[in-house]
Design an enzyme around this catalytic site. Structure first.
Site, PDB file in Angstrom:
ATOM      1  N   ARG A 257      35.456  32.367  31.757  1.00  0.00           N
ATOM      2  CA  ARG A 257      35.121  30.945  31.761  1.00  0.00           C
ATOM      3  C   ARG A 257      34.556  30.612  33.135  1.00  0.00           C
ATOM      4  O   ARG A 257      35.269  30.660  34.125  1.00  0.00           O
ATOM      5  CB  ARG A 257      36.410  30.151  31.450  1.00  0.00           C
ATOM      6  CG  ARG A 257      36.476  28.771  32.016  1.00  0.00           C
ATOM      7  CD  ARG A 257      37.614  27.982  31.427  1.00  0.00           C
ATOM      8  NE  ARG A 257      38.956  28.403  31.842  1.00  0.00           N
ATOM      9  CZ  ARG A 257      39.469  28.220  33.058  1.00  0.00           C
ATOM     10  NH1 ARG A 257      38.781  27.667  34.014  1.00  0.00           N
ATOM     11  NH2 ARG A 257      40.709  28.603  33.306  1.00  0.00           N
ATOM     12  N   HIS A 261      38.972  24.793  33.486  1.00  0.00           N
ATOM     13  CA  HIS A 261      39.645  24.841  32.175  1.00  0.00           C
ATOM     14  C   HIS A 261      39.259  23.617  31.344  1.00  0.00           C
ATOM     15  O   HIS A 261      38.836  23.730  30.197  1.00  0.00           O
ATOM     16  CB  HIS A 261      41.161  24.894  32.374  1.00  0.00           C
ATOM     17  CG  HIS A 261      41.924  24.670  31.113  1.00  0.00           C
ATOM     18  ND1 HIS A 261      41.974  25.598  30.105  1.00  0.00           N
ATOM     19  CD2 HIS A 261      42.626  23.591  30.662  1.00  0.00           C
ATOM     20  CE1 HIS A 261      42.694  25.116  29.093  1.00  0.00           C
ATOM     21  NE2 HIS A 261      43.093  23.901  29.414  1.00  0.00           N
ATOM     22  N   TYR A 270      42.934  28.243  41.957  1.00  0.00           N
ATOM     23  CA  TYR A 270      43.597  29.486  41.557  1.00  0.00           C
ATOM     24  C   TYR A 270      42.634  30.665  41.356  1.00  0.00           C
ATOM     25  O   TYR A 270      43.047  31.732  40.937  1.00  0.00           O
ATOM     26  CB  TYR A 270      44.439  29.259  40.278  1.00  0.00           C
ATOM     27  CG  TYR A 270      43.679  28.649  39.117  1.00  0.00           C
ATOM     28  CD1 TYR A 270      42.947  29.443  38.237  1.00  0.00           C
ATOM     29  CD2 TYR A 270      43.680  27.274  38.903  1.00  0.00           C
ATOM     30  CE1 TYR A 270      42.250  28.896  37.178  1.00  0.00           C
ATOM     31  CE2 TYR A 270      42.978  26.707  37.841  1.00  0.00           C
ATOM     32  CZ  TYR A 270      42.257  27.519  36.985  1.00  0.00           C
ATOM     33  OH  TYR A 270      41.560  26.967  35.940  1.00  0.00           O
TER      34      TYR A 270
HETATM   35  C1  LIG Z   1      51.194  24.525  21.972  1.00  0.00           C
HETATM   36  C2  LIG Z   1      50.483  24.085  23.224  1.00  0.00           C
HETATM   37  N1  LIG Z   1      51.034  24.333  24.423  1.00  0.00           N
HETATM   38  C3  LIG Z   1      50.395  23.961  25.565  1.00  0.00           C
HETATM   39  C4  LIG Z   1      49.198  23.313  25.499  1.00  0.00           C
HETATM   40  C5  LIG Z   1      48.436  22.930  26.779  1.00  0.00           C
HETATM   41  N2  LIG Z   1      47.298  23.842  26.908  1.00  0.00           N
HETATM   42  C6  LIG Z   1      46.063  23.477  26.529  1.00  0.00           C
HETATM   43  S1  LIG Z   1      44.972  24.705  26.694  1.00  0.00           S
HETATM   44  C7  LIG Z   1      46.128  25.741  27.329  1.00  0.00           C
HETATM   45  C8  LIG Z   1      45.759  27.149  27.757  1.00  0.00           C
HETATM   46  C9  LIG Z   1      45.105  27.898  26.667  1.00  0.00           C
HETATM   47  O1  LIG Z   1      44.650  29.128  27.175  1.00  0.00           O
HETATM   48  P1  LIG Z   1      43.905  30.145  26.261  1.00  0.00           P
HETATM   49  O2  LIG Z   1      44.606  30.282  24.942  1.00  0.00           O
HETATM   50  O3  LIG Z   1      43.701  31.383  27.037  1.00  0.00           O
HETATM   51  O4  LIG Z   1      42.506  29.440  25.929  1.00  0.00           O
HETATM   52  P2  LIG Z   1      41.403  28.888  26.942  1.00  0.00           P
HETATM   53  O5  LIG Z   1      41.829  27.492  27.297  1.00  0.00           O
HETATM   54  O6  LIG Z   1      41.340  29.798  28.112  1.00  0.00           O
HETATM   55  O7  LIG Z   1      40.142  28.863  26.156  1.00  0.00           O
HETATM   56  C10 LIG Z   1      47.369  25.121  27.386  1.00  0.00           C
HETATM   57  C11 LIG Z   1      48.601  25.756  27.886  1.00  0.00           C
HETATM   58  C12 LIG Z   1      48.650  23.050  24.224  1.00  0.00           C
HETATM   59  N3  LIG Z   1      47.470  22.453  24.056  1.00  0.00           N
HETATM   60  N4  LIG Z   1      49.308  23.461  23.098  1.00  0.00           N
END
Ligand SMILES: Cc1ncc(C[n+]2csc(CCOP(=O)(O)OP(=O)(O)O)c2C)c(N)n1
Length: 361
Positions: A257, A261, A270
């Site tokens: 990415r 985020h 980070y």
């Molecule tokens: C069940 C849940 N826990 C926490 C969150 C907060 N949250 C949103 S995105 C994210 C990280 C997701 O990372 P990843 O699966 O690697 O996908 P990326 O965002 O890197 O595309 C978190 C912890 C959420 N949306 N849903």
């Protein structure tokens, strides 16, 4: 079979187009020229639309937005390989794939503007609404594909999620069910190296995410996610396996990415600049352009025209999204339950009487 040759336990990652645009002639997929050109233009348009969304958020014209810059090939490769009847189930960072499947950009903008009309896709578009709760879309995708299997339809389901999503129960339950019931599902894990600030190394002690498929009893493959040809080839094989009745596949798309985020994040807190610089050199659009140039399908002139077309198109899409009136107060509560539970009805009433509460937060 690519999944045999690139068995995750052998430690090899599938790459067809290297970072300098040099192609592996033996593995090069047979994609018609017009499709290649359309794919490239879609990547450029997706990048332009994505960068515009970030600027709109900074101007207060759009809510929080998750940028997908750098992940265009990772998203578009599988979408290119899909058939009309296949389902696409996404998380929240898959703009390029949505566009390819027929979701208008203005609807995507509308969604991030907080208007549920943004999820109202055209009738023939087999794309589910965004799923922000991490990995909650995986059981849905397995359910959809199980349904098509029971109905003996020849369609498969492609589901996207992130590396962070692999730590959720929904990931493990979904992949387990898919393995046992041999559902026609293609799992695409976009390993973009971070789940917000948490690096991939802290997400799992497994050497690759692809190898997790083996424990569920089906093939997995790690693919260079910035290589559109490799993502296409891996997904094509996985979709054929699914349609043959031979069950699911897990594709780990090894990508990055390039942006934050979301617009609420500051990735410089980070990540090291050097790391971002190295990944910028592996830009999926840059290497695809070199490939097209070498095939004599692209020139400086067509590039200039395409960049201008992308800017104009995106500006028109913004105007369309902005022409929608703000949604009614109860819209916010409408689309989760078939029948609104009493506690939500109560909240709607409170808001009707005191609409400023919504703005005050
Ligand atoms: C069940 C849940 N826990 C926490 C969150 C907060 N949250 C949103 S995105 C994210 C990280 C997701 O990372 P990843 O699966 O690697 O996908 P990326 O965002 O890197 O595309 C978190 C912890 C959420 N949306 N849903």
């Amino acid at each position: 079979m690519l999944t045999d040759e690139y068995d995750p336990l052998k430690g090899k990652m599938l790459q067809i187009l290297d970072k300098d645009g040099k192609v592996d002639k033996i593995l090069e997929p047979d994609i018609p020229d017009d499709l290649l050109i359309r794919a490239y233009k879609t990547m450029v348009l997706a990048r332009t639309a994505d960068e515009k969304a970030v600027r709109l958020q900074r101007q207060g014209k759009l809510g929080a937005y998750p940028p997908s810059k750098g992940q265009e090939a990772s998203q578009l490769g599988p979408a290119l390989a899909m058939g009309e009847k296949d389902w696409l189930v996404w998380a929240f960072r898959e703009l390029a794939a949505l566009m390819w499947r027929g979701v208008p950009i203005w609807r995507a903008y509308l969604y991030w503007m907080g208007n549920e009309e943004g999820s109202n896709y055209p009738e023939n578009v087999r794309v589910t609404p965004s799923a922000v709760p991490v990995s909650s879309q995986i059981p849905h995708a397995v359910g959809i594909s199980y349904a098509s299997k029971l109905r003996k339809e020849a369609s498969a389901t492609v589901v996207y999620f992130g590396d962070g999503g692999t730590s959720e129960g929904d990931f493990n339950e979904g992949l387990n069910f898919a393995g046992v019931f041999k559902t026609p599902t293609v799992f695409v894990c976009q390993n973009n190296q971070y789940a917000i600030s948490l690096p991939r190394s802290r997400q799992t002690a497994a050497r690759t995410i692809a190898q997790k498929a083996l424990a569920f009893g089906f093939p997995g493959i790690q693919v260079d996610g910035n290589d559109i040809l490799a993502m296409y080839a891996a997904a094509k094989e996985a979709l054929e396996r699914a349609r043959r009745g031979d069950g699911p596949t897990l594709i780990e798309s090894y990508t990055y990415r390039l942006g934050d985020h979301t617009t609420s994040d500051d990735a410089t807190r980070y990540r090291l600049d050097q790391e971002v610089k190295e990944w910028t050199e592996r830009d999926p659009i840059k290497r695809f352009k070199i490939y097209l140039e070498k095939k004599r399908l692209w020139t400086d002139g067509t590039e200039k025209e395409t960049l201008a077309w992308a800017q104009t198109t995106v500006e028109e899409e913004v105007k369309k999204a902005q022409s929608f009136p703000s949604p009614a107060i109860d819209e916010v509560f409408k689309h989760t339950y078939a029948e609104m539970p009493p506690e939500l009805r109560e909240q709607v009433e409170v808001l009707r009487q005191r609409p400023n509460l919504l703005r005050e937060g």
